[in-house]
Write a protein that holds these residues in place. Sequence first.
Motif, PDB file in Angstrom:
ATOM      1  N   ARG A  25       0.864  -1.181   0.000  1.00 33.29           N
ATOM      2  CA  ARG A  25       0.000   0.000   0.000  1.00 33.29           C
ATOM      3  C   ARG A  25       0.896   1.225   0.000  1.00 33.29           C
ATOM      4  O   ARG A  25       1.885   1.290   0.723  1.00 33.29           O
ATOM      5  N   CYS A  26       0.515   2.194  -0.826  1.00 36.53           N
ATOM      6  CA  CYS A  26       1.264   3.447  -0.890  1.00 36.53           C
ATOM      7  C   CYS A  26       0.579   4.481   0.004  1.00 36.53           C
ATOM      8  O   CYS A  26      -0.619   4.393   0.264  1.00 36.53           O
ATOM      9  N   ARG A  27       1.325   5.474   0.407  1.00 33.66           N
ATOM     10  CA  ARG A  27       0.783   6.564   1.222  1.00 33.66           C
ATOM     11  C   ARG A  27      -0.375   7.268   0.499  1.00 33.66           C
ATOM     12  O   ARG A  27      -1.289   7.778   1.131  1.00 33.66           O
ATOM     13  N   CYS A  28      -0.359   7.236  -0.829  1.00 35.61           N
ATOM     14  CA  CYS A  28      -1.430   7.884  -1.613  1.00 35.61           C
ATOM     15  C   CYS A  28      -2.731   7.073  -1.585  1.00 35.61           C
ATOM     16  O   CYS A  28      -3.750   7.529  -2.092  1.00 35.61           O
ATOM     17  N   GLY A  29      -2.674   5.848  -1.047  1.00 33.48           N
ATOM     18  CA  GLY A  29      -3.870   5.024  -0.960  1.00 33.48           C
ATOM     19  C   GLY A  29      -3.904   3.890  -1.970  1.00 33.48           C
ATOM     20  O   GLY A  29      -4.739   2.988  -1.873  1.00 33.48           O
ATOM     21  N   TYR A  30      -2.992   3.922  -2.938  1.00 37.08           N
ATOM     22  CA  TYR A  30      -2.980   2.875  -3.966  1.00 37.08           C
ATOM     23  C   TYR A  30      -2.529   1.538  -3.355  1.00 37.08           C
ATOM     24  O   TYR A  30      -1.565   1.482  -2.602  1.00 37.08           O
ATOM     25  N   VAL A  31      -3.278   0.484  -3.688  1.00 33.73           N
ATOM     26  CA  VAL A  31      -2.981  -0.860  -3.180  1.00 33.73           C
ATOM     27  C   VAL A  31      -2.579  -1.731  -4.358  1.00 33.73           C
ATOM     28  O   VAL A  31      -3.189  -1.647  -5.430  1.00 33.73           O
ATOM     29  N   GLY A  39       8.575   1.306  -5.996  1.00 35.41           N
ATOM     30  CA  GLY A  39       7.854   2.556  -5.873  1.00 35.41           C
ATOM     31  C   GLY A  39       6.417   2.377  -6.321  1.00 35.41           C
ATOM     32  O   GLY A  39       6.038   1.361  -6.893  1.00 35.41           O
ATOM     33  N   CYS A  40       5.616   3.402  -6.047  1.00 39.50           N
ATOM     34  CA  CYS A  40       4.198   3.345  -6.381  1.00 39.50           C
ATOM     35  C   CYS A  40       4.012   3.565  -7.875  1.00 39.50           C
ATOM     36  O   CYS A  40       4.519   4.536  -8.432  1.00 39.50           O
ATOM     37  N   GLU A  41       3.263   2.682  -8.522  1.00 35.80           N
ATOM     38  CA  GLU A  41       3.045   2.824  -9.965  1.00 35.80           C
ATOM     39  C   GLU A  41       1.983   3.864 -10.280  1.00 35.80           C
ATOM     40  O   GLU A  41       1.782   4.215 -11.430  1.00 35.80           O
ATOM     41  N   LYS A  42       1.325   4.376  -9.247  1.00 37.61           N
ATOM     42  CA  LYS A  42       0.307   5.408  -9.486  1.00 37.61           C
ATOM     43  C   LYS A  42       0.893   6.809  -9.301  1.00 37.61           C
ATOM     44  O   LYS A  42       0.714   7.674 -10.131  1.00 37.61           O
ATOM     45  N   CYS A  43       1.615   7.038  -8.172  1.00 34.82           N
ATOM     46  CA  CYS A  43       2.086   8.396  -7.868  1.00 34.82           C
ATOM     47  C   CYS A  43       3.615   8.528  -7.890  1.00 34.82           C
ATOM     48  O   CYS A  43       4.129   9.633  -7.844  1.00 34.82           O
ATOM     49  N   GLY A  44       4.329   7.391  -7.920  1.00 33.86           N
ATOM     50  CA  GLY A  44       5.774   7.458  -8.043  1.00 33.86           C
ATOM     51  C   GLY A  44       6.548   7.546  -6.733  1.00 33.86           C
ATOM     52  O   GLY A  44       7.779   7.541  -6.753  1.00 33.86           O
TER      53      GLY A  44
HETATM   54 ZN   LIG Z   1       1.235   6.210  -4.497  1.00 35.84          ZN
END
Ligand SMILES: [Zn+2]
Length: 137
Positions: A25-31, A39-44
């Motif tokens: 889970r990313c801090r931005c909420g993406y799971v 790294g997060c594939e949604k927000c980086g």
């Molecule tokens: Zn993210």
Amino acid sequence: MRTLKPDLYTTPESPTSVPELRGGRCRCGYVFFPMQSYGCEKCGLTGEAVTPALLRSEGSLTASARVLLHAAKDRTPPFVVVAVRLDAGPVVRSLLDRDRAEQLPIGTRMRGLLTEVGKADDGEAIVDLRFTPVPSA
Ligand SMILES: [Zn+2]
């Protein structure tokens, strides 16, 4: 009982419990699934923004295909490949727990379970994650 891919899912204490998938889970909420630290594939975001998360192996069927012929000799058809959108968000691809000629409707509730897929040299059962339709109430 030995789990085939312990990096990908948990082994529940009780055989009737639903295994959990080792996602993130990313801090931005993406799971996402599986867990990775690139790294997060949604927000980086990278580093501490991305943390491991256990995802319940329950969701809804989004696609299925029955395989009748497969090029790999160690994959004996027929079997059914399923795509399941977990309630937590990610879509995972897996196999149905048993062959089924009748197609399951899209949206069918599904849950994960550990199924014996072979025996180790010492006779211990080797289990892997599969999905099965949840009987409707
Ligand atoms: Zn993210």
